[in-house]
Scaffold this motif. Structure first.
Motif, PDB file in Angstrom:
ATOM      1  N   ARG A 154       0.872  -1.198  -0.006  1.00 50.69           N
ATOM      2  CA  ARG A 154      -0.073  -0.237   0.094  1.00 50.69           C
ATOM      3  C   ARG A 154       0.787   1.235  -0.031  1.00 50.69           C
ATOM      4  NH1 ARG A 154      -5.521   0.593   1.183  1.00 50.69           N
ATOM      5  NH2 ARG A 154      -5.487  -1.416  -0.200  1.00 50.69           N
ATOM      6  N   LYS A 155       2.086   1.371   0.833  1.00 47.27           N
ATOM      7  CA  LYS A 155       2.887   2.497   0.792  1.00 47.27           C
ATOM      8  C   LYS A 155       4.004   2.590  -0.218  1.00 47.27           C
ATOM      9  CE  LYS A 155       2.065   3.575   5.651  1.00 47.27           C
ATOM     10  NZ  LYS A 155       2.934   3.970   7.086  1.00 47.27           N
ATOM     11  N   TRP A 180       3.643  11.844   4.988  1.00 46.48           N
ATOM     12  CA  TRP A 180       3.417  10.762   4.010  1.00 46.48           C
ATOM     13  C   TRP A 180       4.380   9.735   3.881  1.00 46.48           C
ATOM     14  CZ3 TRP A 180      -1.835   9.885   1.989  1.00 46.48           C
ATOM     15  CH2 TRP A 180      -2.752  11.145   2.427  1.00 46.48           C
ATOM     16  N   HIS A 215       0.181   4.716  -4.515  1.00 46.98           N
ATOM     17  CA  HIS A 215      -1.290   3.967  -4.446  1.00 46.98           C
ATOM     18  C   HIS A 215      -2.296   5.177  -4.298  1.00 46.98           C
ATOM     19  CE1 HIS A 215      -0.345  -0.465  -4.264  1.00 46.98           C
ATOM     20  NE2 HIS A 215       0.815   0.150  -4.547  1.00 46.98           N
ATOM     21  N   TYR A 266      -4.091   4.392  -0.762  1.00 51.13           N
ATOM     22  CA  TYR A 266      -3.368   4.867  -0.022  1.00 51.13           C
ATOM     23  C   TYR A 266      -3.935   6.439   0.488  1.00 51.13           C
ATOM     24  CZ  TYR A 266       0.788   6.340   2.804  1.00 51.13           C
ATOM     25  OH  TYR A 266       1.695   6.796   4.180  1.00 51.13           O
ATOM     26  N   ARG A 306      -6.638   7.731   3.778  1.00 53.03           N
ATOM     27  CA  ARG A 306      -6.391   8.800   4.639  1.00 53.03           C
ATOM     28  C   ARG A 306      -7.365   9.912   4.491  1.00 53.03           C
ATOM     29  NH1 ARG A 306      -1.282  11.668   6.420  1.00 53.03           N
ATOM     30  NH2 ARG A 306      -0.278   9.640   6.121  1.00 53.03           N
TER      31      ARG A 306
END
Lengths: 386, 232
Positions: free
Chosen positions: A131-132, A163, A186, A189, A193
């Motif tokens: 994801r990150k 981030w 992504h 992601y 948030r």
């Protein structure tokens, strides 16, 4: 002894003056080449844009987002092979000066839509899984000395907060015209948030890039997309990527025109510098040319001597100028922020135009001295006191 | 080369004027002259008498307003510019008062200069240049530039350049005018040798009485008119 040797010896007659002339030509040639490189690098951004990709954005302005649902609807339009949506993230990496485009994307689609960004299958898989994860261009990796596995923290501005990203891919460029300064991460992601901190901004996308099926008519597909959202609260504007880029660069047309005018002025400077040297040289040699005519040297011979010397000066000046240009472009490319010039390279046409222009000017600069020498009667020339 | 009535140079009723601010200044008034093959002729006269103008007409670097200049049977005044340039390269050797050597070339290259206009093979060109440089006694100064030579040596290089194509006539405009007495004597001896040994027709303009004494014949020009003075 040959005619060329004679030309060469004449060129060495006033070493300092001719060196300064060649240096003047070299500086002008490199300046001309640099300006052309600015133009061709801007043009490259348009040229590299595909005509088989459509960009769909909010009809009012690029800065207004569109609902996520638009992507699903657009994907169903006949003639679209695949698409990817983007959000402009911006943010700050360490320092505000360190600008490069950062975008939230669909990781499983972005490289299908942009095949000119080359990512290895392993890196793509790693990017998609985490994801990150993020992918950066090779130019950025080189500029900031980043490698796979490195962590990047971006301070958000459009999307506030810190981030964290892990570099899982470094894409290569298909050729030097392709931008190597992008960062992709992504979209999920970002959206997660936003769902937590600003739900009103969740499920929104900036723009959509759709790859057309072979044979699809871009104008018809664009019309069909825009018609779907006509009279809605968020109307769209779709156009090919090339016309999208063109309309973006049109806002800079005054700058381009100014650069073109300055380029022409530089050509004029080369002509003046060289013309001045040649006029001085031939005036000093009036007696010598009269003597050569006396010995039977024809007008054609004298044209060879004078134009040959002028062309030789401009040729050497242009060679030095091109070396200077190469070095200048390396320096500019390294120090100028990438947002201005994502790609900055000397196009082959710049080498050819710069070099040909310098040599042609060498011939032009010889015209006046040649005409004067040919017109001067032998008896007047022999009596001439400079 | 064929000659008319035994004369290699035949000047018939030549007139020449210059114009200054549209005022006509006659320089040569109806001049006629015949120079036999192998002659060594000196033209003397005060400044402005027209002697250099006459020499220029004979050498084909200026044109008469009226009359004919025949050299070797060719009316050179009727030739076009490029034909005349070609004719000069083949038939005339020039010696100037101030040598007119190219400063960037060596003595050898200066002598070789007229041969650039010929299609002689490289080897023959070399032979011609070396012969001419030997003749003027400068074979050891071939690599020197004019600035490294004395005035007399520079004039000898100019003489070598004048003879390297084996021209029909040699024209010399004040060849000793810029030289000291010794160098002038050397140059005159050389011209004399070219005339006696190599049978070259020489037309020389001079102010120098001693130089003129080396000529077979001296003609005086005054205000555009010719006054003959024949010496045996």
């Amino acid at each position: 002894m040959s005619v060329f040797r004679m030309i060469f010896k004449n060129t060495l007659r006033h070493p300092l003056r001719n060196f300064l002339t060649m240096l003047g030509i070299a500086v002008a040639v490199s300046a001309f080449g640099l300006l052309r490189t600015v133009l061709t690098s801007w043009d490259a951004a348009i040229e590299v844009a595909a005509v088989d990709r459509l960009v769909t954005r909010d009809a009012v302005s690029f800065i207004f987002p569109m609902p996520l649902a638009y992507a699903e609807k657009i994907e169903k339009v006949k003639g679209i092979e695949t698409l990817c949506f983007f959000n402009w993230f911006q943010g700050v990496y360490k320092d505000k000066q360190n600008f490069f485009p950062r975008m939230a994307v669909q990781p499983d689609r972005v490289f299908s839509v942009y095949p000119e960004y080359i990512l290895s299958p392993t890196e793509l898989e790693a990017f998609e899984k985490e994801r990150k994860a993020c992918v950066i261009g090779e130019s950025i990796a080189q500029q900031f000395n980043l490698k796979l596995g490195d962590q990047m923290t971006i301070e958000g501005d459009i999307y506030p907060g810190n981030w964290d990203f892990i570099i899982r891919g470094i894409y290569k460029r298909r050729d030097e015209k392709v931008d190597g300064t992008q960062m992709f991460f992504h979209w999920d992601y970002l959206n997660e948030r936003m769902n937590q901190v600003a739900p009103g901004r969740a499920n929104q996308i900036g723009w959509i890039v759709a790859k057309l099926s072979p044979g699809a008519n871009p104008a018809a597909v664009a019309d069909e997309i825009d018609n779907q959202f006509k009279n809605s609260s968020t109307e769209t504007k779709s156009e090919t990527e090339r016309s999208f880029n063109q309309s973006f660069f049109e806002s800079y047309s005054a700058i381009f025109t100014a650069i073109r005018i300055v380029s022409v002025l530089i050509i004029g400077i080369i002509l003046l510098v060289l013309g001045n040297t040649m006029i001085m040289s031939t005036r000093e040699r009036t007696q010598e040319y009269a003597m050569l005519k006396t010995l039977g040297f024809s007008g054609q011979n004298l044209i060879s001597f004078i134009a040959g010397e002028s062309i030789l000066l401009s040729f050497i000046g242009a060679m030095i100028g091109i070396v200077l240009l190469y070095l200048l472009v390396q320096v500019v490319s390294a120090v100028v922020p990438k947002q201005f010039f994502p790609v900055f390279f000397i196009a082959p046409s710049t080498y050819i135009i710069t070099f040909s222009a310098a040599v042609a000017l060498g011939f032009l600069a010889a015209l006046q001295p040649v005409m004067t020498t040919l017109k001067t009667r032998i008896v007047d020339g022999l009596r001439f006191i400079g | 080369m064929a000659s008319m009535n035994g004369a290699i140079i035949q000047v018939n009723n030549v007139k020449k004027s210059y114009y200054r601010a549209s005022i006509e200044i006659p320089v040569l008034r109806n001049i006629s002259l015949a120079v036999p093959d192998g002659e060594f002729l000196a033209l003397m006269g005060p400044s402005g008498s027209g002697k250099t103008t006459l020499l220029n007409l004979v050498a084909g670097i200026d044109r008469p307003d009226a009359g004919e200049v025949n050299v070797g049977g060719i009316n050179i005044a009727a030739l076009g510019e490029s034909e005349l340039a070609q004719w000069r390269s083949r038939h005339v050797g020039f010696i100037f008062q101030f040598y007119n050597l190219l400063p960037v070339l060596t003595a050898y290259e200066n002598v070789e200069l007229p041969l650039l206009l010929t299609k002689l093979p490289k080897k023959e060109k070399k032979e011609h240049v070396e012969f001419a440089m030997n003749l003027v006694g400068l074979s050891d100064r071939k690599e020197n530039r004019p600035s490294q030579l004395s005035g007399g040596q520079q004039q000898r290089v100019a003489i070598a350049r004048a003879i390297v194509t084996d021209p029909t006539i040699i024209v010399a405009d004040e060849p000793t005018g810029d030289l000291d007495k010794i160098s002038a004597a050397e140059v005159m001896m050389l011209l004399n040798r070219l005339n006696t040994e190599f049978k070259k027709t020489i037309v020389m303009v001079t102010h120098d009485q001693r130089a003129a004494e080396k000529a077979h014949k001296v003609l005086h020009l005054d205000k555009g008119d010719l006054e003959p003075e024949v010496r045996s």
